[in-house]
Design a protein around this motif. Structure first.
Motif, mmCIF file in Angstrom:
data_model
loop_
_atom_site.group_PDB
_atom_site.id
_atom_site.type_symbol
_atom_site.label_atom_id
_atom_site.label_comp_id
_atom_site.label_asym_id
_atom_site.label_seq_id
_atom_site.Cartn_x
_atom_site.Cartn_y
_atom_site.Cartn_z
ATOM 1 N N LEU A 389 0.837 -1.196 0.000
ATOM 2 C CA LEU A 389 0.000 0.000 0.000
ATOM 3 C C LEU A 389 0.871 1.244 0.000
ATOM 4 O O LEU A 389 1.776 1.372 0.829
ATOM 5 C CB LEU A 389 -0.906 0.003 1.235
ATOM 6 C CG LEU A 389 -1.733 1.263 1.496
ATOM 7 C CD1 LEU A 389 -2.782 1.437 0.401
ATOM 8 C CD2 LEU A 389 -2.394 1.174 2.864
ATOM 9 N N LEU A 390 0.622 2.159 -0.937
ATOM 10 C CA LEU A 390 1.331 3.431 -0.984
ATOM 11 C C LEU A 390 0.334 4.576 -1.093
ATOM 12 O O LEU A 390 -0.740 4.427 -1.686
ATOM 13 C CB LEU A 390 2.288 3.477 -2.179
ATOM 14 C CG LEU A 390 3.549 2.607 -2.090
ATOM 15 C CD1 LEU A 390 4.338 2.685 -3.392
ATOM 16 C CD2 LEU A 390 4.423 3.015 -0.915
ATOM 17 N N ARG A 391 0.718 5.712 -0.515
ATOM 18 C CA ARG A 391 -0.115 6.913 -0.563
ATOM 19 C C ARG A 391 0.640 8.024 -1.289
ATOM 20 O O ARG A 391 1.843 8.188 -1.109
ATOM 21 C CB ARG A 391 -0.496 7.360 0.851
ATOM 22 C CG ARG A 391 -1.387 6.358 1.576
ATOM 23 C CD ARG A 391 -1.712 6.822 2.990
ATOM 24 N NE ARG A 391 -2.640 5.913 3.645
ATOM 25 C CZ ARG A 391 -2.275 4.815 4.304
ATOM 26 N NH1 ARG A 391 -0.987 4.500 4.375
ATOM 27 N NH2 ARG A 391 -3.180 4.040 4.853
ATOM 28 N N TYR A 392 -0.121 8.787 -2.082
ATOM 29 C CA TYR A 392 0.482 9.843 -2.891
ATOM 30 C C TYR A 392 -0.342 11.115 -2.761
ATOM 31 O O TYR A 392 -1.513 11.095 -2.359
ATOM 32 C CB TYR A 392 0.526 9.434 -4.372
ATOM 33 C CG TYR A 392 1.300 8.170 -4.655
ATOM 34 C CD1 TYR A 392 2.657 8.218 -4.950
ATOM 35 C CD2 TYR A 392 0.663 6.932 -4.639
ATOM 36 C CE1 TYR A 392 3.364 7.056 -5.236
ATOM 37 C CE2 TYR A 392 1.370 5.768 -4.917
ATOM 38 C CZ TYR A 392 2.715 5.837 -5.214
ATOM 39 O OH TYR A 392 3.409 4.694 -5.491
ATOM 40 N N ARG A 393 0.280 12.236 -3.158
ATOM 41 C CA ARG A 393 -0.418 13.517 -3.276
ATOM 42 C C ARG A 393 -0.381 13.956 -4.725
ATOM 43 O O ARG A 393 0.601 13.758 -5.426
ATOM 44 C CB ARG A 393 0.245 14.580 -2.388
ATOM 45 C CG ARG A 393 0.224 14.280 -0.907
ATOM 46 C CD ARG A 393 -1.196 14.160 -0.363
ATOM 47 N NE ARG A 393 -1.960 15.384 -0.508
ATOM 48 C CZ ARG A 393 -1.961 16.368 0.411
ATOM 49 N NH1 ARG A 393 -1.253 16.250 1.509
ATOM 50 N NH2 ARG A 393 -2.693 17.445 0.213
ATOM 51 N N LEU A 394 -1.474 14.560 -5.164
ATOM 52 C CA LEU A 394 -1.568 15.082 -6.521
ATOM 53 C C LEU A 394 -2.519 16.265 -6.487
ATOM 54 O O LEU A 394 -3.578 16.179 -5.848
ATOM 55 C CB LEU A 394 -2.095 13.996 -7.478
ATOM 56 C CG LEU A 394 -2.113 14.350 -8.977
ATOM 57 C CD1 LEU A 394 -0.688 14.444 -9.527
ATOM 58 C CD2 LEU A 394 -2.899 13.297 -9.763
ATOM 59 N N PRO A 395 -2.173 17.391 -7.124
ATOM 60 C CA PRO A 395 -3.103 18.527 -7.153
ATOM 61 C C PRO A 395 -4.479 18.087 -7.650
ATOM 62 O O PRO A 395 -4.602 17.266 -8.556
ATOM 63 C CB PRO A 395 -2.430 19.493 -8.138
ATOM 64 C CG PRO A 395 -0.971 19.176 -8.020
ATOM 65 C CD PRO A 395 -0.893 17.697 -7.806
ATOM 66 N N GLY A 396 -5.499 18.650 -7.035
ATOM 67 C CA GLY A 396 -6.868 18.278 -7.372
ATOM 68 C C GLY A 396 -7.408 17.145 -6.538
ATOM 69 O O GLY A 396 -8.581 16.783 -6.647
ATOM 70 N N LEU A 397 -6.544 16.555 -5.671
ATOM 71 C CA LEU A 397 -6.951 15.472 -4.778
ATOM 72 C C LEU A 397 -6.453 15.756 -3.376
ATOM 73 O O LEU A 397 -5.442 16.436 -3.179
ATOM 74 C CB LEU A 397 -6.356 14.135 -5.236
ATOM 75 C CG LEU A 397 -6.774 13.595 -6.601
ATOM 76 C CD1 LEU A 397 -5.909 12.390 -6.973
ATOM 77 C CD2 LEU A 397 -8.248 13.207 -6.603
ATOM 78 N N ASP A 398 -7.165 15.235 -2.371
ATOM 79 C CA ASP A 398 -6.634 15.270 -1.014
ATOM 80 C C ASP A 398 -5.587 14.181 -0.838
ATOM 81 O O ASP A 398 -4.562 14.385 -0.200
ATOM 82 C CB ASP A 398 -7.766 15.082 0.006
ATOM 83 C CG ASP A 398 -8.726 16.257 0.016
ATOM 84 O OD1 ASP A 398 -8.314 17.357 -0.409
ATOM 85 O OD2 ASP A 398 -9.881 16.076 0.429
ATOM 86 N N SER A 399 -5.865 13.006 -1.405
ATOM 87 C CA SER A 399 -4.881 11.930 -1.365
ATOM 88 C C SER A 399 -5.246 10.869 -2.394
ATOM 89 O O SER A 399 -6.375 10.810 -2.889
ATOM 90 C CB SER A 399 -4.799 11.300 0.031
ATOM 91 O OG SER A 399 -6.006 10.619 0.345
#
Length: 729
Positions: A389-399
């Motif tokens: 499991l990995l978590r990322y950030r991307l503009p337009g999303l909280d996560s």
């Protein structure tokens, strides 16, 4: 607004694939989360009430040895057993210890279905029967057959569920899973009502003030019509129902009991219907116009196995294919293909699934006003991460969370759930594209709950096919999956106003009807039936409590029965076509009570109408084609082997009255015609040349023995064809 109903039950549950605890992998993902004490995702149903931690949950559990001892050891209770699979009530605290026991092979559960809005409209199914086809042979009305139905919103007082003359009440029993009158009940949730007095006293299932779907679908399968043209396919069947729980009526569930309502509870409901039929010695066909999205986790492996074992001779189940056919649901990047992708939009929490046997890269781009932001995710990065499991950030999303796991259908393939989180919908203010890269990998994309779109930012990203969206349990091999055809695009309501819904008048597939193949690669649907602008009964209690509902823009007629006003209303969806097929199978079971699911599929294969000659059959649009009740009966009875008997049903009305054959035509004949009666062994029992000049004829039957006969009419272009008659009982 016209509404389509399909219940979907795939929660975007993000659960760790690995665990230090022995046996944890035996739990289906939702149970892993539940046993870990995490807050469950509750969409819509419990927003206004506090979450009560459940003490026990209804599950499927496969126990390979000493099942009684295992259940006692973990303070669990078996509710039923089919083979080595139990449906059991298990304390949540015992889920992990039980999973670690070597005698336990798997524990599985999934939250009950939920009713969602699709891209057409808010869902609430309805149906009518046999649109655009000839009448049924009067010898078969479903008498001696049990029509089982699991649904929501039953009006138990509707005249549609009496005999046509209202002299006989046909509902034999109802298990209302949401009933709070549970004192003395032997059932795990709710209670059942087994006498006419009890059923008429409660009047409706507990959700009947706000729901009416079951009243509509049951009317299509088996309604008597009560002096209206809107009768069902099998109007003399006995009726047995289960009122289950979906998201639309989940507000009625006591939160302490919330997790007793799972797919396992639904399986108990199906067994309840079949058990009743067994107890009265009659065959049974069950109609189920609900469903949920498929998955690669294996949420419903034991569910499928249990249903497969419940089905057999005289035990048939029919399920709606789904109403997702208008959506781009899948795309494929083939080996050797460089890049393919699409823009995606979604609600606050939405997911999609990628699947491949090889490593690959997915590229997400957020298109900002000033700059674009690119995120590349390599599959191997996720599989090697802690808990995959990995978590990322991307503009337009909280996560963004990416979770890897093995496909339940093929362990050589790895699946990746991409779950997008935002406080409000994403993909609109900041467009987001998703691309599959690497020409050395063959990768499939499944939409889950995101929506595929296009955008001027990169118009070349337009991947997506309107396929691969059949729902569960319609996807199970022995469950007959039903899609929808259309014969009319509008209905005149009781005020004389025309309301149009979905285009089509030629019997072709309606665009909203879901399309295969399944995630396991099976061709589905199996068969089609009319499902667009269909008229059937609506709940009088729903009508009384929701007088301003837009549903009643589609009300075509009303009738007063014993002091109450009842409605006949038009609606659309595969929930309408599903009970039409169930009613047809009830007629076939009357002719041959020991038909198996495989027998029924054989009849469907041999006799269905192939509406699009450009296709080969079966296919993932139509299955084997549109069901033909009459040709199916000829096939089952062997009358299709009689060369002179046409498989086309005559338009003339041919009945047996007081020992005579009565032939009624729409107009006076100008030419003579030939009428032959055949025994089912092919022997000619009567051959008469009938003179012209009348529109109604009475012909002697010459004391033919009691039995079923085929009548063939020739010489009148408007009425050539055959029908079946029964002499005696």
């Amino acid at each position: 607004m016209k509404r389509l109903l399909i219940t979907l039950a795939f929660a975007c549950v993000v659960v760790s694939m690995a665990s230090a605890q022995r046996g944890f992998s035996k739990l289906s993902p939702w149970l892993r989360q539940l046993s870990a004490g995490q807050e469950l995702m509750r969409r819509n149903a419990l927003t206004a009430r506090a979450r009560v931690q459940p003490s026990e949950v209804c599950v499927f559990v496969r126990i390979t040895a000493e099942s009684d001892a295992v259940l006692r050891q973990y303070d669990s209770k078996s509710l039923t057993q089919v083979g080595d699979i139990h449906i059991a009530m298990v304390p949540v605290r015992q889920l992990r210890p039980m999973a670690a026991d070597a005698r336990v092979a798997r524990i599985e559960a999934r939250p009950r279905g939920e009713i969602l809005l699709d891209t057409l409209s808010e869902c609430i199914h309805a149906t009518e029967v046999q649109e655009g086809r000839g009448g049924l042979p009067q010898a078969f009305t479903g008498k001696g057959v049990v029509l089982g139905s699991m649904d929501i919103g039953y009006d138990l007082t509707h005249p549609n569920f009496y005999s046509r003359d209202a002299g006989t009440y046909r509902i034999k029993r109802v298990w209302d899973m949401l009933s709070t009158d549970t004192v003395g009940s032997r059932l795990p949730v709710g209670r059942d009502y087994t006498t006419q007095e009890e059923l008429l006293a409660i009047g409706h299932t507990r959700d009947g003030l706000e729901q009416t779907h079951g009243t509509h679908t049951l009317g299509i399968a088996a309604g008597s019509g009560h002096n209206s043209p809107y009768h069902g396919v099998a109007p003399e069947t006995d009726l047995c129902m289960v009122a289950n729980a979906v998201t639309n009526n989940a507000n009625l569930i006591d939160s302490a009991l919330y997790d007793r309502f799972t797919f396992a509870t639904d399986a108990l409901g199906f067994k309840y219907l079949f058990d009743y039929a067994d107890n009265v010695g009659k065959p049974c066909v069950v109609t189920f116009s609900e469903g949920s999205s498929q998955d690669f986790w294996g949420y419903d492996q034991l569910y499928a196995e249990m249903l497969n074992q419940l089905l057999g001779p005289g035990r048939i189940m029919v399920a709606a294919a789904g109403n997702q056919g208008i959506l781009k649901s899948w795309f494929h990047k083939a080996l050797g293909e460089g890049t393919t992708g699409s823009f995606i939009v979604g609600a606050k929490t939405a997911y999609c699934t990628l699947k491949s046997a090889a490593d690959f890269t997915v590229r997400l781009v957020a298109y900002g006003k000033e700059r674009n932001d690119t995120l590349r995710i390599r599959g191997s990065e996720v599989t090697h991460a802690k808990d995959s499991l990995l978590r990322y950030r991307l503009p337009g999303l909280d996560s963004l969370e990416v979770l890897a796991y093995r496909s339940c259908y093929d362990a050589s393939e790895t699946c990746y759930d991409l779950t997008f989180y935002r406080k409000h919908s994403f993909g609109f203010d900041v467009p987001i594209s998703l691309e599959l890269l690497d020409n050395l990998a063959d990768v499939e994309f499944w939409r889950g709950s995101v929506t595929l779109s296009t955008h001027s930012k990169n118009p070349g990203l337009s991947a997506g096919e309107k396929s691969h969206n059949i729902h569960s349990p319609s996807c199970f091999p022995r469950v007959i999956s039903v899609g929808a055809t259309t014969y009319r695009d509008s209905v005149r309501n009781k005020n004389g106003e025309w309301h149009a819904y979905w285009p089509g008048k030629d019997g072709r597939r309606v665009d909203f009807s879901s399309v295969g193949p399944t995630m396991a690669g099976h061709i589905k649907p199996d068969v089609m039936a009319p499902g667009n602008n269909i008229i059937s009964s609506y709940s009088s209690f729903f009508r009384e409590h929701n007088p301003k509902s837009s549903d009643f823009d589609w009300e075509v007629d009303t009738v007063v029965f014993r002091g109450r006003t009842y409605s006949w209303t038009s609606n659309s969806g595969t929930s309408s076509s599903c009970p039409a097929v169930a009613g047809a199978i009830a007629l076939w079971l009357q002719a041959k009570p020991d038909l198996t699911p495989e027998d029924v599929m054989g009849v469907i294969q041999r006799t269905s109408r192939c509406l699009d000659a450009s296709l080969t059959y079966p296919n993932n649009l139509y299955g084997y084609g549109e069901i033909d009740v009459y040709r199916g009966l000829l096939d089952i009875l062997g009358a299709d082997e009689i060369e002179a008997v046409s498989t086309q049903h005559t338009r003339a009305s041919i009945t047996v009255v007081n020992g005579k054959l009565v032939v009624s035509l729409s107009q006076t004949t100008s030419t003579p015609f030939r009428l032959r009666i055949f025994a089912l062994n092919g022997r000619v029992m009567s051959d008469v040349k009938v003179p012209a000049g009348e529109h109604r004829y009475e012909l002697p039957l010459n004391a033919l023995p009691n039995g079923i006969y085929a009548v063939q009419m020739d010489g009148l272009a408007e009425a050539n064809g055959s029908t079946l008659i029964r002499i005696g009982r």
